[in-house]
Design an enzyme around this catalytic site. Structure first.
Site, PDB file in Angstrom:
ATOM      1  N   ASN A   1       0.852  -1.195   0.000  1.00 12.96           N
ATOM      2  CA  ASN A   1       0.000   0.000   0.000  1.00 12.96           C
ATOM      3  C   ASN A   1       0.883   1.238   0.000  1.00 12.96           C
ATOM      4  O   ASN A   1       1.952   1.240   0.601  1.00 12.96           O
ATOM      5  CB  ASN A   1      -0.872  -0.012   1.270  1.00 12.96           C
ATOM      6  CG  ASN A   1      -1.775   1.208   1.374  1.00 12.96           C
ATOM      7  OD1 ASN A   1      -2.439   1.570   0.410  1.00 12.96           O
ATOM      8  ND2 ASN A   1      -1.795   1.849   2.534  1.00 12.96           N
TER       9      ASN A   1
ATOM     10  N   HIS B   1       0.833   5.129   1.284  1.00 11.57           N
ATOM     11  CA  HIS B   1       0.091   6.034   2.175  1.00 11.57           C
ATOM     12  C   HIS B   1       0.776   7.408   2.157  1.00 11.57           C
ATOM     13  O   HIS B   1       2.007   7.481   2.264  1.00 11.57           O
ATOM     14  CB  HIS B   1       0.051   5.466   3.603  1.00 11.57           C
ATOM     15  CG  HIS B   1      -0.763   6.331   4.507  1.00 11.57           C
ATOM     16  ND1 HIS B   1      -2.151   6.308   4.516  1.00 11.57           N
ATOM     17  CD2 HIS B   1      -0.401   7.293   5.384  1.00 11.57           C
ATOM     18  CE1 HIS B   1      -2.592   7.205   5.372  1.00 11.57           C
ATOM     19  NE2 HIS B   1      -1.560   7.820   5.914  1.00 11.57           N
TER      20      HIS B   1
ATOM     21  N   GLU C   1      -3.130  -7.242   8.972  1.00 10.81           N
ATOM     22  CA  GLU C   1      -4.528  -7.130   9.416  1.00 10.81           C
ATOM     23  C   GLU C   1      -4.840  -5.769  10.051  1.00 10.81           C
ATOM     24  O   GLU C   1      -6.005  -5.392  10.167  1.00 10.81           O
ATOM     25  CB  GLU C   1      -4.912  -8.295  10.357  1.00 10.81           C
ATOM     26  CG  GLU C   1      -3.998  -8.578  11.540  1.00 10.81           C
ATOM     27  CD  GLU C   1      -2.610  -9.063  11.124  1.00 10.81           C
ATOM     28  OE1 GLU C   1      -1.671  -8.730  11.864  1.00 10.81           O
ATOM     29  OE2 GLU C   1      -2.437  -9.729  10.079  1.00 10.81           O
TER      30      GLU C   1
ATOM     31  N   ASP D   1      -2.817   0.449   8.155  1.00 17.77           N
ATOM     32  CA  ASP D   1      -1.538   1.152   7.943  1.00 17.77           C
ATOM     33  C   ASP D   1      -0.464   0.683   8.932  1.00 17.77           C
ATOM     34  O   ASP D   1       0.366   1.478   9.377  1.00 17.77           O
ATOM     35  CB  ASP D   1      -1.723   2.683   8.064  1.00 17.77           C
ATOM     36  CG  ASP D   1      -2.705   3.230   7.042  1.00 17.77           C
ATOM     37  OD1 ASP D   1      -2.795   2.674   5.937  1.00 17.77           O
ATOM     38  OD2 ASP D   1      -3.386   4.222   7.352  1.00 17.77           O
TER      39      ASP D   1
HETATM   40  C1  GAR Z   1      -2.636   8.977  -3.013  1.00 13.67           C
HETATM   41  O1  GAR Z   1      -2.164  10.156  -2.421  1.00 13.67           O
HETATM   42  C2  GAR Z   1      -2.448   7.802  -2.079  1.00 13.67           C
HETATM   43  O2  GAR Z   1      -1.275   7.878  -1.330  1.00 13.67           O
HETATM   44  C3  GAR Z   1      -3.662   7.942  -1.194  1.00 13.67           C
HETATM   45  O3  GAR Z   1      -4.704   8.278  -2.083  1.00 13.67           O
HETATM   46  C4  GAR Z   1      -4.156   9.044  -3.178  1.00 13.67           C
HETATM   47  C5  GAR Z   1      -4.618   8.427  -4.468  1.00 13.67           C
HETATM   48  O4  GAR Z   1      -4.224   9.205  -5.577  1.00 13.67           O
HETATM   49  N1  GAR Z   1      -3.921   6.741  -0.471  1.00 13.67           N
HETATM   50  C6  GAR Z   1      -4.399   6.729   0.774  1.00 13.67           C
HETATM   51  O5  GAR Z   1      -4.711   7.729   1.386  1.00 13.67           O
HETATM   52  C7  GAR Z   1      -4.539   5.340   1.398  1.00 13.67           C
HETATM   53  N2  GAR Z   1      -4.733   5.441   2.807  1.00 13.67           N
HETATM   54  P1  GAR Z   1      -4.166   8.583  -7.032  1.00 13.67           P
HETATM   55  O6  GAR Z   1      -5.499   7.886  -7.293  1.00 13.67           O
HETATM   56  O7  GAR Z   1      -3.981   9.766  -7.932  1.00 13.67           O
HETATM   57  O8  GAR Z   1      -3.010   7.614  -7.092  1.00 13.67           O
END
Ligand code: GAR
Length: 207
Positions: free
Chosen positions: A108, A110, A148, A151
């Site tokens: 993932n 983050h 599980e 983050d």
């Molecule tokens: C990204 O900033 C990613 O890190 C975040 O969502 C955005 C998606 O952008 N993810 C989270 O917050 C997960 N907890 P994208 O669709 O343009 O890649």
């Protein structure tokens, strides 16, 4: 060849960064076999289609309850049988049975330096809003294996990004993407695909 499924929910700029890195040879030894989105309108699906990668829509909203969705989502993943699942802005919690079956094979991205600004309620732009509210001077992004917890899995890579005077959540989000996310995620995938990362005693280590 590492077979990859990427899960997305929105814009898909991280997906684009992965596809570009594959095309430019910065990620080797991988094949993207499908993109799964919980949102039929996600721009990410258009990006996948433009590269002829099959898009699949699976949303909790299409099922009577979360258990039914979790079962169907896990079954779909079994059918696809990827070597690696990449969560690139995927805002649906991964079913516990999928985490167990694909242990150390789900990563993932983050948009903060975990363990700061993560966990329940911290996703997308909200993370950057909270960063600005708290007034920290340094933020960044983290790539980690999914366990599980929320983050909480082993951290593969992190990169710091400075907060600047006058930042809005949007300007900060863009800088974190450009300087950290779009760099870290392709590199982590390339490292995994080429056997340079392993999990030992609950930690991701270089090998
Ligand atoms: C990204 O900033 C990613 O890190 C975040 O969502 C955005 C998606 O952008 N993810 C989270 O917050 C997960 N907890 P994208 O669709 O343009 O890649």
């Amino acid at each position: 060849m590492l077979r990859i499924v990427v899960c997305v929910s929105g814009g898909g700029t991280n997906l684009q960064a992965i596809m570009d890195a594959e095309r430019q040879g910065r990620i080797t030894n991988t094949e993207m076999i499908a993109v799964i989105s919980n949102n039929a309108k996600a721009k990410a699906l258009e990006r996948a289609a433009a590269r002829n990668i099959p898009g699949i829509v699976m949303s909790p909203k299409g099922y009577p309850d979360r258990e039914a969705f979790n079962a169907a989502f896990t079954e779909k993943m079994r059918e696809l049988a990827p070597d690696l699942i990449v969560l690139a802005g995927f805002l649906v919690r991964i079913p516990p049975q999928m985490v167990a079956e694909f242990s150390n094979r789900i990563v993932n991205i983050h948009p903060s330096l975990i363990p700061s600004f993560c966990g329940v309620g911290y996703y997308g732009l909200k993370v950057h809003e909270k960063v600005l509210e708290r007034g920290v001077k340094v933020t960044g992004a983290t790539v980690h294996f999914v366990n599980e917890g929320m983050d909480e899995g082993p951290i593969i890579a992190q990169k710091a990004v400075y907060v600047e005077e006058g930042d809005t959540p949007e300007t900060l989000q863009r800088r974190v993407m450009e300087q950290a996310e779009w760099v870290l995620l392709p590199k982590a995938i390339d490292d995994i695909a080429n056997g340079r990362i392993a999990v030992r005693d609950g930690r991701a280590v270089s090998c």
